[in-house]
Design a protein around this motif. Structure first.
Motif, PDB file in Angstrom:
ATOM      1  N   ARG A  35      54.301  40.676  42.455  1.00  0.00           N
ATOM      2  CA  ARG A  35      53.468  39.542  42.865  1.00  0.00           C
ATOM      3  C   ARG A  35      53.992  39.007  44.196  1.00  0.00           C
ATOM      4  NH1 ARG A  35      49.483  37.153  40.898  1.00  0.00           N
ATOM      5  NH2 ARG A  35      49.696  38.265  38.902  1.00  0.00           N
ATOM      6  N   SER A  37      52.134  36.802  46.049  1.00  0.00           N
ATOM      7  CA  SER A  37      51.624  35.430  46.174  1.00  0.00           C
ATOM      8  C   SER A  37      51.020  35.075  44.830  1.00  0.00           C
ATOM      9  CB  SER A  37      50.573  35.343  47.286  1.00  0.00           C
ATOM     10  OG  SER A  37      49.347  35.918  46.868  1.00  0.00           O
ATOM     11  N   PRO A  38      50.691  33.793  44.592  1.00  0.00           N
ATOM     12  CA  PRO A  38      50.085  33.430  43.301  1.00  0.00           C
ATOM     13  C   PRO A  38      48.792  34.193  43.008  1.00  0.00           C
ATOM     14  CG  PRO A  38      50.849  31.471  44.443  1.00  0.00           C
ATOM     15  CD  PRO A  38      50.995  32.609  45.413  1.00  0.00           C
ATOM     16  N   GLU A  39      48.094  34.620  44.048  1.00  0.00           N
ATOM     17  CA  GLU A  39      46.798  35.271  43.867  1.00  0.00           C
ATOM     18  C   GLU A  39      46.851  36.798  43.962  1.00  0.00           C
ATOM     19  OE1 GLU A  39      47.321  33.115  46.461  1.00  0.00           O
ATOM     20  OE2 GLU A  39      46.748  31.282  45.371  1.00  0.00           O
ATOM     21  N   ILE A  40      47.916  37.354  44.544  1.00  0.00           N
ATOM     22  CA  ILE A  40      47.915  38.781  44.862  1.00  0.00           C
ATOM     23  C   ILE A  40      49.113  39.488  44.227  1.00  0.00           C
ATOM     24  CG2 ILE A  40      48.022  40.482  46.723  1.00  0.00           C
ATOM     25  CD1 ILE A  40      46.799  38.398  48.573  1.00  0.00           C
ATOM     26  N   SER A  41      48.843  40.595  43.548  1.00  0.00           N
ATOM     27  CA  SER A  41      49.915  41.470  43.070  1.00  0.00           C
ATOM     28  C   SER A  41      49.516  42.910  43.336  1.00  0.00           C
ATOM     29  CB  SER A  41      50.182  41.252  41.576  1.00  0.00           C
ATOM     30  OG  SER A  41      49.057  41.616  40.801  1.00  0.00           O
ATOM     31  N   LYS A 132      50.472  45.382  52.575  1.00  0.00           N
ATOM     32  CA  LYS A 132      49.120  44.841  52.436  1.00  0.00           C
ATOM     33  C   LYS A 132      48.085  45.897  52.805  1.00  0.00           C
ATOM     34  CE  LYS A 132      50.252  39.956  53.175  1.00  0.00           C
ATOM     35  NZ  LYS A 132      49.999  38.745  54.004  1.00  0.00           N
ATOM     36  N   GLN A 135      48.211  48.253  49.782  1.00  0.00           N
ATOM     37  CA  GLN A 135      48.139  47.530  48.504  1.00  0.00           C
ATOM     38  C   GLN A 135      49.054  48.188  47.462  1.00  0.00           C
ATOM     39  OE1 GLN A 135      44.081  46.717  47.245  1.00  0.00           O
ATOM     40  NE2 GLN A 135      43.374  46.621  49.365  1.00  0.00           N
TER      41      GLN A 135
END
Length: 231
Positions: A35, A37-41, A132, A135
């Motif tokens: 993870r 960020s809180p939104e992305i893993s 990124k 991914q």
């Protein structure tokens, strides 16, 4: 477990690379994710490679028998964990006395002989990396100066000797580390080395590759995983 003491110790110089360490590693039913960020893993490269090799592993389990396959897998995992932990402490200049099973000790010593002879400076150990662009994420064993040049190193263990054709998935794994490291730090390192301790062998085998020869293949592999498995 037995008590061991190192008689010959190499001291490694350190030159840490700046990295964003605000990453959490999570084990889920779908595999390991990181993870960022809180939104992305992102899935780990080892999770992606395990999906790709699932059919071959299944055939191997059928060939040797599920019980023996499970015993081999657990034995390799336990030895590998101990070997990695000892190597990490040794490269951190923090190992002299330690406890270990005999076989994990033997595999550590086989890798140590290569490390003593060919590694001089340590840049990163057990580094969480991600991309990124692709991914994907993962943990790199070692970024160091190897034979006088910056390199990415991964430690492996095996119950038998292997050839280059047996370890193609490791080439993709280290190529992924090279791409992620470049994205995170701007540093391009194409020298890749797999140091593999083999049961019963005194010195670990070393497989060396150039990441620039495998970047396109990795990019195609990543697209395939997204298209066929949605991960």
């Amino acid at each position: 477990m037995k008590e061991f003491q190192l008689k010959e110790i190499t001291r490694f110089s350190k030159e840490p690379l700046p990295l964003d360490l605000q990453i959490a590693r999570e084990d889920t039913a779908r595999g390991r994710f990181y993870r960022i960020s809180p939104e992305i893993s992102y899935p780990s490269i080892t999770t992606l490679l395990s999906i790709e090799s699932a059919e071959a592993v299944k055939k191997w389990q059928q060939r040797v028998g599920e019980r023996q396959a499970e015993e081999i897998k657990n034995r390799s995992a336990n030895r590998g964990t101990t070997m990695h932990n000892l190597l990490e402490k040794y490269l951190d200049n923090d190992l002299q006395h330690y406890q270990s099973s005999f076989y994990a000790h033997e595999m550590f010593m086989a890798c140590k002989k290569v490390v003593d002879a060919r590694v001089s400076k340590v840049y990163l150990q057990e580094a969480y990396l991600y991309s990124k662009l692709y991914q994907v994420a993962g943990t790199c064993d070692l970024v160091c100066e190897f034979d006088g040049s910056p390199a990415i190193v991964d430690f492996k263990n095996s119950i038998r000797k292997k050839s280059v054709k047996d370890i193609h998935h490791y080439i993709l794994q280290l190529t992924c580390y090279s791409l992620m490291l470049e994205e995170r730090t701007g540093l391009q390192i194409n020298n890749l080395h797999v140091i593999m301790a083999v049961e019963g062998e005194n010195v670990a085998d070393v497989f060396s590759f150039d990441a620039s020869n495998h970047r396109k293949e990795f990019a195609n592999f990543r697209v395939k995983m997204l298209r066929e498995h949605g991960i």
